[in-house]
Motif scaffolding. Structure first.
Motif, short mmCIF file in Angstrom:
data_model
loop_
_atom_site.label_atom_id
_atom_site.label_comp_id
_atom_site.label_asym_id
_atom_site.label_seq_id
_atom_site.Cartn_x
_atom_site.Cartn_y
_atom_site.Cartn_z
N MET A 1 35.29 34.16 45.51
CA MET A 1 35.48 33.71 44.13
C MET A 1 35.44 34.83 43.78
O MET A 1 34.74 35.90 44.21
N THR A 3 35.91 37.11 40.15
CA THR A 3 34.69 37.82 39.14
C THR A 3 35.74 38.98 38.58
O THR A 3 36.33 39.97 39.02
N ARG A 4 35.39 38.94 37.35
CA ARG A 4 35.91 40.15 36.26
C ARG A 4 34.20 41.24 36.43
O ARG A 4 34.78 41.42 36.03
N GLY A 5 33.47 40.69 37.62
CA GLY A 5 32.92 41.37 37.57
C GLY A 5 31.16 40.89 36.45
O GLY A 5 30.94 39.64 35.88
N VAL A 6 30.32 41.79 36.24
CA VAL A 6 28.81 41.81 35.33
C VAL A 6 29.55 41.47 34.12
O VAL A 6 30.03 42.12 33.27
N ILE A 9 23.49 41.26 31.83
CA ILE A 9 22.55 41.63 32.90
C ILE A 9 21.27 40.91 31.41
O ILE A 9 21.14 40.86 30.63
N ILE A 80 21.34 37.95 36.53
CA ILE A 80 22.68 38.90 36.90
C ILE A 80 23.93 37.56 36.34
O ILE A 80 24.07 36.74 36.93
N TYR A 82 28.22 36.84 35.97
CA TYR A 82 29.46 36.91 36.59
C TYR A 82 30.17 36.68 35.74
O TYR A 82 29.99 35.18 35.57
N LEU A 94 31.47 28.14 45.73
CA LEU A 94 30.69 28.59 45.47
C LEU A 94 29.97 27.66 46.95
O LEU A 94 29.12 28.00 48.17
N THR A 128 21.79 33.90 39.77
CA THR A 128 23.02 34.93 39.89
C THR A 128 23.99 33.21 38.57
O THR A 128 23.92 32.03 39.23
#
Lengths: 137, 137
Positions: A1, A3-6, A9, A80, A82, A94, A128
């Motif tokens: 997958m 993702t651009r990151g987090v 939080i 978290i 994403y 996923l 997540t």
């Protein structure tokens, strides 16, 4: 997958004002958005800390998801999230990789974001979330 | 306290290889550093997910800080680390603002980073770390 990151939080706090105050005082956090969502049982505020985003979540009552989280584990880090371009596509990937999902289709999350949650059992105990910032009209 | 934002999110996992594999498979995570630190009782790996950094922490035994964390709460999110330019200065500001510290002076953390931990009671149950990427010689 991909993702651009987090994106953020998620943090469960007993009281949203106290949470916002603490993150402002100790870490220079600045409130980005704030929203009361009675049907999800939360009052939420996003706080920007040095370019990163925290999502503070306070329960509107004990018998709410965040209220039960705090009752069983105390306040603390909740999830978290994403950022992805396409939540539905992310869920497809996923699932193809064997991850158990909480939300099998995207739904409207806090602040108008499109979101879905992955079951913590799929990610070693970490709740997540995948988030798309494409807001619905 | 001025911070550049979240440096990493610490995550306790039972097994470092399983953790790395899961974050690679589900979220495209790529290992940045990996280190076994027997005197801290952890095997650690930083994993970059879309530009964000996770620090996976596996205990080397049950009677270690991460081992006790997993025994009492299960695997999951362990701490949030914020990047600062000067850990000692950050600790001074945190103390001036009434925050209880775990480490009153900077110490050498994983991967040669200079770190200190703030007590979770000061931050609504969130174990909070301040990190400077100025590595010691």
């Amino acid at each position: 997958m991909e993702t651009r990151g987090v994106h953020h939080i998620g943090i469960a706090v007993a009281d949203i004002d106290e949470g916002v105050t603490t993150y402002g005082l100790l870490l220079g956090g600045v409130v980005e958005h704030r929203e009361l969502v009675p049907d999800q049982g939360v009052e939420a505020a996003t706080v920007i800390v040095g370019g990163s985003r925290l999502e503070l979540l306070a329960p509107t009552g004990d018998d709410t998801p965040v209220g039960r989280f705090i009752a069983s584990r105390g306040p603390g880090i909740h999830h978290i999230a994403y950022e992805v371009d396409d939540v539905a596509a992310a869920l497809g990937e996923l699932t193809a990789n064997g991850a158990e999902l909480v939300d099998t289709v995207p739904r409207r999350g806090l602040f108008g974001l499109q979101v879905a949650f992955v079951h913590p059992d799929a990610v070693h105990g970490v709740l997540t979330e995948v988030v798309s910032v494409v807001r619905e009209a």
